[in-house]
Motif scaffolding. Structure first.
Motif, mmCIF file in Angstrom:
data_model
loop_
_atom_site.group_PDB
_atom_site.id
_atom_site.type_symbol
_atom_site.label_atom_id
_atom_site.label_comp_id
_atom_site.label_asym_id
_atom_site.label_seq_id
_atom_site.Cartn_x
_atom_site.Cartn_y
_atom_site.Cartn_z
ATOM 1 N N ASP A 63 -74.700 22.279 -37.374
ATOM 2 C CA ASP A 63 -73.864 21.255 -37.332
ATOM 3 C C ASP A 63 -72.673 21.297 -36.271
ATOM 4 N N THR A 64 -72.264 22.624 -36.181
ATOM 5 C CA THR A 64 -71.014 23.112 -35.325
ATOM 6 C C THR A 64 -71.340 22.562 -33.744
ATOM 7 N N HIS A 65 -72.577 23.059 -33.452
ATOM 8 C CA HIS A 65 -72.982 22.667 -32.190
ATOM 9 C C HIS A 65 -72.881 20.999 -31.903
ATOM 10 N N PHE A 66 -73.738 20.348 -32.783
ATOM 11 C CA PHE A 66 -73.779 18.966 -32.816
ATOM 12 C C PHE A 66 -72.483 18.312 -32.879
ATOM 13 N N LEU A 67 -71.592 18.692 -33.575
ATOM 14 C CA LEU A 67 -70.408 18.099 -33.925
ATOM 15 C C LEU A 67 -69.687 17.964 -32.715
ATOM 16 N N GLY A 68 -69.596 19.297 -31.881
ATOM 17 C CA GLY A 68 -68.973 19.706 -30.667
ATOM 18 C C GLY A 68 -69.465 18.676 -29.589
ATOM 19 N N PHE A 69 -70.881 18.504 -29.430
ATOM 20 C CA PHE A 69 -71.549 17.678 -28.420
ATOM 21 C C PHE A 69 -70.980 16.214 -28.477
ATOM 22 N N GLU A 70 -70.912 15.780 -29.920
ATOM 23 C CA GLU A 70 -70.436 14.542 -30.283
ATOM 24 C C GLU A 70 -68.922 14.111 -29.962
ATOM 25 N N LYS A 71 -68.059 15.271 -30.127
ATOM 26 C CA LYS A 71 -66.661 14.889 -29.846
ATOM 27 C C LYS A 71 -66.422 14.773 -28.391
ATOM 28 N N LEU A 72 -67.329 15.388 -27.637
ATOM 29 C CA LEU A 72 -67.427 15.383 -26.009
ATOM 30 C C LEU A 72 -68.122 14.133 -25.529
ATOM 31 N N GLY A 73 -68.538 13.180 -26.564
ATOM 32 C CA GLY A 73 -68.922 12.100 -26.111
ATOM 33 C C GLY A 73 -70.479 11.889 -26.108
ATOM 34 N N ALA A 74 -71.224 13.002 -26.782
ATOM 35 C CA ALA A 74 -72.678 13.031 -26.830
ATOM 36 C C ALA A 74 -73.030 11.984 -28.066
ATOM 37 N N GLN A 75 -74.264 11.267 -27.699
ATOM 38 C CA GLN A 75 -74.830 10.592 -29.071
ATOM 39 C C GLN A 75 -76.252 11.096 -29.174
ATOM 40 N N PHE A 76 -76.575 11.420 -30.590
ATOM 41 C CA PHE A 76 -77.892 11.983 -30.696
ATOM 42 C C PHE A 76 -78.400 11.346 -31.949
ATOM 43 N N ASN A 77 -79.868 11.367 -31.651
ATOM 44 C CA ASN A 77 -80.601 10.734 -32.822
ATOM 45 C C ASN A 77 -81.731 11.718 -33.287
ATOM 46 N N TYR A 78 -81.961 11.672 -34.626
ATOM 47 C CA TYR A 78 -83.217 12.641 -34.662
ATOM 48 C C TYR A 78 -84.230 11.895 -34.921
ATOM 49 N N ASN A 79 -85.395 12.079 -34.727
ATOM 50 C CA ASN A 79 -86.802 11.509 -34.845
ATOM 51 C C ASN A 79 -87.455 12.492 -35.696
ATOM 52 N N PRO A 80 -87.467 11.751 -36.885
ATOM 53 C CA PRO A 80 -88.268 12.623 -38.070
ATOM 54 C C PRO A 80 -89.959 12.633 -37.829
ATOM 55 N N GLU A 81 -90.337 11.625 -36.748
ATOM 56 C CA GLU A 81 -91.881 11.667 -36.678
ATOM 57 C C GLU A 81 -92.249 12.737 -35.751
ATOM 58 N N ASP A 82 -91.635 13.187 -34.607
ATOM 59 C CA ASP A 82 -91.928 13.896 -33.684
ATOM 60 C C ASP A 82 -90.857 15.238 -33.953
ATOM 61 N N GLY A 83 -89.888 15.308 -34.791
ATOM 62 C CA GLY A 83 -89.190 16.502 -35.322
ATOM 63 C C GLY A 83 -88.077 16.869 -33.951
ATOM 64 N N PHE A 84 -87.896 15.827 -33.377
ATOM 65 C CA PHE A 84 -86.956 16.272 -32.093
ATOM 66 C C PHE A 84 -85.602 15.478 -32.423
ATOM 67 N N PHE A 85 -84.457 16.499 -31.893
ATOM 68 C CA PHE A 85 -83.245 15.685 -31.671
ATOM 69 C C PHE A 85 -83.114 15.236 -30.330
ATOM 70 N N ASN A 86 -82.974 13.972 -30.155
ATOM 71 C CA ASN A 86 -82.578 13.473 -28.639
ATOM 72 C C ASN A 86 -80.971 13.319 -28.477
ATOM 73 N N VAL A 87 -80.243 13.838 -27.452
ATOM 74 C CA VAL A 87 -79.126 13.753 -27.291
ATOM 75 C C VAL A 87 -78.806 12.966 -25.760
ATOM 76 N N ASP A 88 -78.106 11.891 -25.858
ATOM 77 C CA ASP A 88 -77.707 11.283 -24.567
ATOM 78 C C ASP A 88 -75.924 11.567 -24.352
ATOM 79 N N ALA A 89 -75.857 12.054 -23.124
ATOM 80 C CA ALA A 89 -74.700 12.370 -22.716
ATOM 81 C C ALA A 89 -74.068 12.109 -21.456
ATOM 82 N N SER A 90 -74.229 10.943 -21.189
ATOM 83 C CA SER A 90 -74.259 10.335 -19.570
ATOM 84 C C SER A 90 -72.432 10.263 -19.335
#
Length: 435
Positions: free
Chosen positions: A130-157
């Motif tokens: 969580d610490t990693h992802f909360l930090g990325f989010e605070k810096l403006g990244a958005q991410f979604n977890y795809n349970p079908e393929d088991g990937f976290f996808n992060v967008d941080a443009s």
């Protein structure tokens, strides 16, 4: 067919041993090469599975990696194959390696997007990400977890510097957020940052590459974003967990051992904790010399109460050495309470030590009281299985001090963290064979 070590213990060892490069630093500084397209040279890289897997993963992504000398590599991360991150190959390789989370920060910072399979690794309680992802989010990244393929996808443009108070002083979490923030716009402040030597090494390396990080070594880091980073050369610290393991090994087996090139000033309180167990050690240049000791006595607190050794975030005592301290205390004179505060389920290897004849009371998943045998009774060799990296080496130390033959299975766990441990111990006179 799994590999195992067979150890005939009970003999003192003698000689010199050199610690490998620090595993925990390696996973961070090697991931940092993704932040630049220029050449980065890193030396003193340990030859262990977790690190080799990460280097291989970088190669699969398109980083040009070259081994130019023993333990020295160059990395050029100029052309990164973005499609690789959606592939099955990445899923199987990245998923099997806990360190693969460390590539997310640099990729976000440089390319504005990243994907990561759900990571694996050690079984030592819930090691949250969580610490990693909360930090990325605070810096403006958005991410979604795809349970079908088991990937976290992060967008941080559109990463933007900000104030971040970490929910825990996670070393890898801090490192990942620092690597993301160095290329974000504006200023990022990280409070309750981890300040382990590994992290200081990463920050110094990034500054040499052109980053602007201040507050290194404290729990408040300030990072002014820059637009790009350049290449650098970096030498990794020796592994302090190995150094602590060898101090414990020397005491428990009554051996005279010199540990070479330890970077003593970076060891924090580690030498002092072993001294509290009564272990004599002296600094000679930058080597630690441990004389052969028939006997070591645990100090008590000033009021006479039982010594407690607990882990804490740096500059406190590292949790990775608590299992070593627990094993070494078995043959000390006196008693000690080992309190594992930072992870649960890390003390569950004591049942093996009890089978060997140790006197330990496991109070709960976090605490164990060791009643020292003062070398009046020798441990006896048994067959056992290693649950995680650090417990594995603790059991190895116990086996080397025990009377008779021990067999340790699941040594893959040990080899994730310690390179050629059997050959290096043989050079000290240990009777250890791999089957």
């Amino acid at each position: 067919m799994t590999n195992a070590f067979v150890i005939n213990g009970g003999k003192p060892l003698k000689g010199e041993i050199t610690p490998q490069g620090a595993k925990n630093e390696a996973l961070q500084v090697i991931s940092a090469v993704l932040l630049t397209e220029e050449k980065v040279t890193i030396s003193n890289i340990p030859d262990i599975k977790d690190v080799n897997k990460l280097i291989e993963l970088l190669g699969d992504m398109g980083v040009i990696t070259e081994k130019i000398a023993d333990a020295t590599y160059t990395f050029v991360a100029k052309d990164i194959d973005q499609d690789f991150f959606q592939s099955e190959a990445f899923k199987s390789k990245g998923g099997g390696l806990r360190g693969s989370i460390m590539i997310v920060g640099p990729l976000l910072a440089r390319f504005g997007k990243a994907s990561i399979p759900k990571p694996g690794g050690d079984k030592i309680g819930r090691r949250r990400l969580d610490t990693h992802f909360l930090g990325f989010e605070k810096l403006g990244a958005q991410f979604n977890y795809n349970p079908e393929d088991g990937f976290f996808n992060v967008d941080a443009s559109n990463l933007q510097g900000t104030y971040i108070l970490l929910d825990e002083a996670s070393v890898t979490g801090t490192a990942n957020i620092v690597m993301t923030a160095v290329l974000s716009k504006g200023t990022t402040t990280i409070y309750n940052a981890a300040c382990e030597p590994y992290l200081q090494q990463l920050c110094k390396m990034l500054n040499r590459m052109g980053a602007k990080i201040s507050g290194i070594g404290s729990n408040l880091l300030t990072i002014e974003g820059v637009t790009k980073l350049g290449g650098t050369e970096h030498r990794m610290l020796p592994d302090m967990i190995e150094i602590g393991s060898f101090i414990g090994l020397a005491a428990m087996t009554g051996s005279e051992i010199t540990i070479k090139d330890v970077q003593y000033k970076e060891l924090g309180m580690i030498p002092d904790v072993f001294k509290r167990l009564g272990i004599k050690l002296e600094l000679r240049g930058d080597d630690i010399y441990i004389p052969a000791q028939d006997h070591y006595e645990i100090e008590t607190f000033i009021d006479g109460s039982i010594m407690t050794i607990a882990d804490a975030p740096w500059p406190g005592f590292t949790p990775d050495l608590l299992s070593i301290v627990l094993v070494v205390a078995i043959q000390a004179k006196g008693s000690v309470l080992i309190h594992q505060k930072m992870f649960e389920s890390r003390l569950f290897f004591v049942d093996k030590l009890l089978d060997m004849g140790a006197q330990i009371i496991l109070c709960d998943p976090h605490r164990a009281t060791v009643i020292g045998l003062d070398k009046q009774v020798q441990l006896r060799g048994i067959s056992m299985t290693s649950p995680d990296i650090r417990a594995g080496v603790s059991l190895l130390i116990a086996a080397l001090s025990a009377q008779g033959k021990s067999t340790i299975y699941n040594i893959e766990q040990i080899e994730r963290g310690y390179q050629n441990i059997d050959t290096r111990l043989k050079a000290l006179g240990a009777d250890i064979t791999r089957i």
